[in-house]
Design a protein around this motif. Structure first.
Motif, short mmCIF file in Angstrom:
data_model
loop_
_atom_site.label_atom_id
_atom_site.label_comp_id
_atom_site.label_asym_id
_atom_site.label_seq_id
_atom_site.Cartn_x
_atom_site.Cartn_y
_atom_site.Cartn_z
N PRO A 46 0.83 -1.21 0.00
CA PRO A 46 0.00 0.00 0.00
C PRO A 46 0.85 1.25 0.00
O PRO A 46 1.88 1.32 0.68
N SER A 47 0.41 2.26 -0.75
CA SER A 47 1.17 3.49 -0.91
C SER A 47 0.21 4.67 -0.99
O SER A 47 -0.91 4.53 -1.45
N LEU A 48 0.68 5.80 -0.55
CA LEU A 48 -0.07 7.05 -0.67
C LEU A 48 0.74 7.98 -1.55
O LEU A 48 1.92 8.24 -1.27
N LEU A 49 0.13 8.48 -2.63
CA LEU A 49 0.82 9.34 -3.59
C LEU A 49 0.28 10.76 -3.46
O LEU A 49 -0.87 11.03 -3.81
N VAL A 50 1.12 11.64 -2.93
CA VAL A 50 0.71 13.02 -2.68
C VAL A 50 1.41 13.92 -3.69
O VAL A 50 2.64 14.03 -3.68
N PRO A 51 0.66 14.58 -4.59
CA PRO A 51 1.30 15.43 -5.60
C PRO A 51 1.98 16.64 -4.96
O PRO A 51 1.46 17.24 -4.03
N VAL A 52 3.17 16.96 -5.50
CA VAL A 52 3.93 18.11 -5.01
C VAL A 52 4.35 18.96 -6.20
O VAL A 52 4.28 18.54 -7.35
N GLY A 53 4.81 20.16 -5.92
CA GLY A 53 5.15 21.09 -6.99
C GLY A 53 6.40 20.72 -7.74
O GLY A 53 6.52 20.93 -8.94
N GLU A 54 7.36 20.12 -7.02
CA GLU A 54 8.61 19.74 -7.67
C GLU A 54 9.26 18.61 -6.89
O GLU A 54 8.95 18.38 -5.72
N VAL A 55 10.15 17.89 -7.56
CA VAL A 55 10.87 16.80 -6.91
C VAL A 55 11.96 17.37 -6.04
O VAL A 55 12.81 18.12 -6.52
N LYS A 56 11.92 17.05 -4.75
CA LYS A 56 12.93 17.53 -3.81
C LYS A 56 13.62 16.34 -3.18
O LYS A 56 12.97 15.43 -2.69
N ARG A 57 14.95 16.36 -3.19
CA ARG A 57 15.71 15.29 -2.57
C ARG A 57 16.05 15.65 -1.13
O ARG A 57 15.69 16.71 -0.65
N MET A 84 5.06 12.89 -3.74
CA MET A 84 5.65 12.37 -2.52
C MET A 84 4.99 11.01 -2.28
O MET A 84 3.76 10.92 -2.17
N ILE A 85 5.80 9.95 -2.20
CA ILE A 85 5.26 8.59 -2.12
C ILE A 85 5.58 8.01 -0.74
O ILE A 85 6.74 7.83 -0.38
N LEU A 86 4.54 7.73 0.02
CA LEU A 86 4.66 7.08 1.32
C LEU A 86 4.22 5.63 1.15
O LEU A 86 3.09 5.37 0.72
N ARG A 87 5.11 4.69 1.48
CA ARG A 87 4.85 3.29 1.18
C ARG A 87 5.10 2.43 2.42
O ARG A 87 6.02 2.70 3.20
N CYS A 88 4.29 1.38 2.59
CA CYS A 88 4.45 0.45 3.70
C CYS A 88 5.32 -0.73 3.24
O CYS A 88 4.98 -1.41 2.27
N ILE A 89 6.41 -0.96 3.95
CA ILE A 89 7.35 -2.02 3.59
C ILE A 89 6.99 -3.35 4.25
O ILE A 89 7.12 -4.41 3.66
#
Length: 329
Positions: A46-57, A84-89
């Protein structure tokens, strides 16, 4: 009421996507940069995909034994979009991750303009729970004890609302399971069909509270395939408005891990009877006040004894009239 994230993830996992892609569904919650997606990856995680303005490392990219967070550009509806991807391992924590995702969605809904900060703040609150070491599985007797306390909690919420959670003090190390402004309650469970015998541990469980009277509330439970499990009770309490993290944290302090809920779902109980007793001078017990000579209770260790409540006088205990303290009290 919005569908729970856990049920969405479970549905999506039935049809995982090809390697390297996500199978997603719109959550109904939007950040300033677009709609948040519930998803599972190619491994069904399961993952939550939260859109963001730009890719930040940097600090937005990390992983632990249970969770991973990264920023990545994905193609959605033919358009490239940073997420921004939050994922359960950990597969044992998929259900718990669903509750975390519900909290993240709520935080984004409240503050869509700064969704990444809302995600990070929520995640920080939950991280200790996800990183906690799980002990051995609880046995039926231990689950019956937790079921009894949750049954009292559920009864309290009917008249006092979610603030009733503040009264559940046993997992925090208080000598009594429930502490109110005007009384305290010690809860005991028995699965014995033939008599109402409960076990008291230590010399403090039935000692007088700091304020008001002390009551013993005893529930006689029967293990049955048609009953209710502890995980089912937890879900009902969360649906009634209890704060997810606070409830799971208290359960963790009681040695119950939501990560083991799949095993606990098979252990179900039905309530046969419920009785309450006033702990006064006539009630048999071993405490610092009853032990002779006085002041010797601290010298005794491993105190454990059973009380047969079968022929004892019951008392009326109205949970709707107890006074709930505020969280800061």
């Amino acid at each position: 009421m919005r569908e729970s994230s856990a049920s969405v993830f479970e549905y999506l996992a039935k049809d995982v996507s090809a390697a390297g892609s996500f199978h997603s569904r719109k959550s109904g919650i939007s950040s300033a940069d677009g709609e948040v997606l519930c998803a599972v990856d190619a491994g069904g995680r399961p993952s939550l995909l939260v859109p963001v303005g730009e890719v930040k490392r940097g600090p937005l990219d990390w992983h632990s034994k249970s969770l991973a967070l990264q920023t990545l550009e994905l193609s959605v509806d033919g358009l490239n979009q940073p997420f921004m991807i939050l994922r359960c391992i950990d597969p044992m924590l998929h259900h718990q991750f669903g509750l975390l995702a519900d909290d993240v969605l709520h935080a984004v809904e409240l503050d869509p303009e700064t969704a990444p900060n809302a995600v990070l703040a929520t995640l920080e609150r939950w991280r200790n729970l996800f990183e906690a070491e799980r002990g051995a599985l609880l046995g039926p007797a231990q689950l019956a004890g937790i079921m009894a306390e949750l049954s009292v909690l559920q009864e309290l919420v009917r008249t006092h609302g979610p603030k009733a959670l503040y009264a559940w003090q046993g997992p925090n190390g208080n000598r009594h399971d429930f502490v109110f402004a005007d009384c305290s309650i010690e809860v005991k469970a028995t699965t014995n069909h033939n008599n109402m015998v409960v076990t008291i541990h230590g010399g403090r469980q039935l000692s007088a509270p700091d304020q008001g009277e002390l009551y013993l509330l005893a529930l006689q439970l029967e293990r049955t395939p048609n009953g209710k499990s502890v995980p089912a009770m937890v879900e009902e309490l969360i649906d009634s408005g209890f704060p997810r993290l606070e409830l799971l944290t208290l359960l963790g302090s009681a040695n119950y891990s939501d990560g083991d809920s799949s095993a606990y779902k098979e252990v179900k109980f039905s309530k046969l009877s419920e009785s309450s007793y006033l702990i006064d001078a006539r009630f048999p017990r071993i405490t610092g006040e009853t032990l002779i000579p006085s002041g010797t209770i601290e010298r005794l260790s491993n105190i454990s004894y059973s009380i047969d409540l079968g022929h004892m006088k019951e008392t009326d205990l109205n949970l709707s009239t107890v006074v709930i303290r505020n969280a800061e009290d």
